[in-house]
Design an enzyme around this catalytic site. Structure first.
Site, PDB file in Angstrom:
ATOM      1  N   THR A  66      -4.431 -41.881  20.855  1.00 29.65           N
ATOM      2  CA  THR A  66      -3.560 -41.490  21.967  1.00 29.65           C
ATOM      3  C   THR A  66      -4.390 -41.036  23.159  1.00 29.65           C
ATOM      4  OG1 THR A  66      -1.795 -40.843  20.452  1.00 29.65           O
ATOM      5  CG2 THR A  66      -1.712 -39.926  22.678  1.00 29.65           C
ATOM      6  N   HIS A  68      -5.587 -44.027  24.953  1.00 33.24           N
ATOM      7  CA  HIS A  68      -4.529 -44.589  25.805  1.00 33.24           C
ATOM      8  C   HIS A  68      -4.434 -43.815  27.116  1.00 33.24           C
ATOM      9  CE1 HIS A  68      -2.732 -47.636  23.217  1.00 33.24           C
ATOM     10  NE2 HIS A  68      -2.823 -46.804  22.197  1.00 33.24           N
ATOM     11  N   GLU A  89      -6.197 -32.846  18.383  1.00 32.64           N
ATOM     12  CA  GLU A  89      -6.858 -32.790  17.076  1.00 32.64           C
ATOM     13  C   GLU A  89      -7.981 -31.759  17.176  1.00 32.64           C
ATOM     14  OE1 GLU A  89      -8.175 -36.646  15.863  1.00 32.64           O
ATOM     15  OE2 GLU A  89      -6.248 -37.615  16.277  1.00 32.64           O
ATOM     16  N   CYS A 129      12.300 -28.317  18.419  1.00 35.60           N
ATOM     17  CA  CYS A 129      13.261 -27.381  19.015  1.00 35.60           C
ATOM     18  C   CYS A 129      13.722 -26.301  18.045  1.00 35.60           C
ATOM     19  CB  CYS A 129      14.457 -28.140  19.582  1.00 35.60           C
ATOM     20  SG  CYS A 129      15.630 -28.766  18.333  1.00 35.60           S
ATOM     21  N   CYS A 173      18.181 -28.451  16.351  1.00 37.71           N
ATOM     22  CA  CYS A 173      18.952 -29.681  16.155  1.00 37.71           C
ATOM     23  C   CYS A 173      19.265 -29.862  14.668  1.00 37.71           C
ATOM     24  CB  CYS A 173      18.185 -30.887  16.698  1.00 37.71           C
ATOM     25  SG  CYS A 173      16.686 -31.307  15.764  1.00 37.71           S
ATOM     26  N   ILE A 227      -6.914 -44.092  10.783  1.00 37.27           N
ATOM     27  CA  ILE A 227      -5.764 -43.706   9.964  1.00 37.27           C
ATOM     28  C   ILE A 227      -5.600 -44.684   8.805  1.00 37.27           C
ATOM     29  CG2 ILE A 227      -3.263 -43.371   9.947  1.00 37.27           C
ATOM     30  CD1 ILE A 227      -3.478 -42.411  12.840  1.00 37.27           C
ATOM     31  N   GLY A 230       2.124 -48.009  12.652  1.00 38.46           N
ATOM     32  CA  GLY A 230       1.639 -48.655  13.864  1.00 38.46           C
ATOM     33  C   GLY A 230       2.771 -48.949  14.833  1.00 38.46           C
ATOM     34  N   ILE A 231       2.491 -48.774  16.121  1.00 39.81           N
ATOM     35  CA  ILE A 231       3.494 -48.996  17.166  1.00 39.81           C
ATOM     36  C   ILE A 231       3.190 -50.315  17.851  1.00 39.81           C
ATOM     37  CG2 ILE A 231       4.524 -48.098  19.275  1.00 39.81           C
ATOM     38  CD1 ILE A 231       3.604 -45.305  18.352  1.00 39.81           C
TER      39      ILE A 231
END
Length: 343
Positions: free
Chosen positions: A41, A44, A65, A94, A97, A176, A264-265
């Site tokens: 991330t 990115h 991290e 939160c 929820c 990962i 994975g995205i």
């Protein structure tokens, strides 16, 4: 204080020396960071890609991290004290929820990311809610504790389904993915096969315990399965690559009734052959973050029962050489990169 900041809407991350030390709210803990690790991330965000441009407010102290010691606690905090060695859950939820109140905080619809939506841990000090702080046992080294966030992603994904005696396919040999390989072997999987096209990371997967590490640009996965004596396909799939072609190959290689966990995205929309899912009776499960805090408990328990994830850490730099750390991460020729704050 020193901090690494996304201070401009452009490629790069920059060090500042005059960031204010964050204040401690009544329910917060301030942590003096010892070691940080660079996440995908963070890369990115460094690259300032489309996702980052949509997501990251500028300026922002990035990073999520880390390991450190408690520096100060808020007036309502009783569970932690200055000097405690800790890490922290990077998803701030939160608490109110339906999912949070049911104990499914990893599915909170209002999650805020440390180092993404609120100031992060590439800094001498980071503040998080006390509920997000996790105490690190003395027998776990700092640099391993610094990668608990991605180790948690691997743990959550790998332990989503029963693995004892099963044949497991991992698509994607990033940090990962290769930690998931070690976890699967540790808990009793039979064959653990990992696929990728990056020879460096496939070599890392072998060191982490993969039965076979397959470069699918040169090797036929079906031939590997035959060589292992597999006649019916894989029982469990762990999709770590975010690559549509890898996912489609996984679906083809799964046994009937197999289970697939997806971390994975994939960019945009990816077409798959849904008849494979339907006629094989496959179970697909999306994975996000870590279960709070069952995943963390299992992470510690596995390390204390012999799991060794330390080979995934391949590079170490002092914080003033952070640029070298980002350069090696962006090259794809590394596992985890750890930055030392010298504290």
């Amino acid at each position: 204080m020193k901090a690494l900041v996304k201070s401009r809407r452009a490629e790069g991350i920059w060090m500042v020396h005059d960031a204010p030390v964050p204040e401690v709210g009544v329910h917060d803990v301030r942590i003096r960071v010892r070691k940080s690790a660079i996440c995908g991330t963070d890369v990115h965000i460094y690259n300032w890609d489309e996702w980052s441009q949509r997501t990251i407010p500028v300026p922002m102290i990035v990073g999520h991290e880390y390991v450190g010691v408690v520096d100060a606690v808020g007036g309502e905090v009783e569970a932690f004290h200055p000097g405690d060695r800790v890490s922290g859950e990077g998803h701030v939820t939160c608490g109110f929820c339906r999912n949070c109140r049911a104990g499914r905080r990893h599915l909170c619809r209002h999650t805020i990311g440390v180092g993404v939506n609120r100031p992060g841990s590439f800094a001498e000090y980071v503040v998080i809610p006390a509920d997000n702080v996790y105490r690190i046992p003395d027998d776990i080294p700092d640099e391993v504790a610094a990668i608990f966030d991605p180790y948690g992603n691997a743990t959550h994904t790998a332990l989503s389904f029963e693995l004892v005696g099963e044949d497991v396919l991992v698509t994607g040999a990033g940090p990962i993915g290769v930690m998931a390989v070690s976890i699967a072997r540790h808990v009793g999987a039979r064959h653990v096969v990992v696929t990728d096209v990056n020879d460096y990371r496939l070599g890392l997967a072998r060191r982490m315990g993969a039965t076979r590490a397959v470069n699918v640009a040169r090797e036929d996965l079906r031939a590997v399965m035959k060589d292992l004596g597999m006649k019916e396909g894989f029982d469990v799939g762990l999709e770590m690559s975010g690559n549509g072609r890898a996912f489609r190959q996984m679906l083809e290689a799964m046994n009937h009734g197999a289970k697939v966990a997806l971390l994975g995205i994939m960019p945009g929309e990816e077409a798959i052959d849904w008849s494979q899912v339907v006629f094989k009776g496959l179970v697909l499960k999306g994975i996000y973050g870590r279960e709070m805090y069952e995943t963390w408990y299992k992470m510690v328990a596995m390390l204390q029962s012999g799991l060794d994830i330390s080979p995934v850490i391949t590079h170490r730099f002092p914080i003033d050489e952070f640029q070298q750390g980002f350069d090696v991460m962006r090259s794809g020729q590394s596992g985890k990169v750890v930055l030392d704050w010298g504290t």
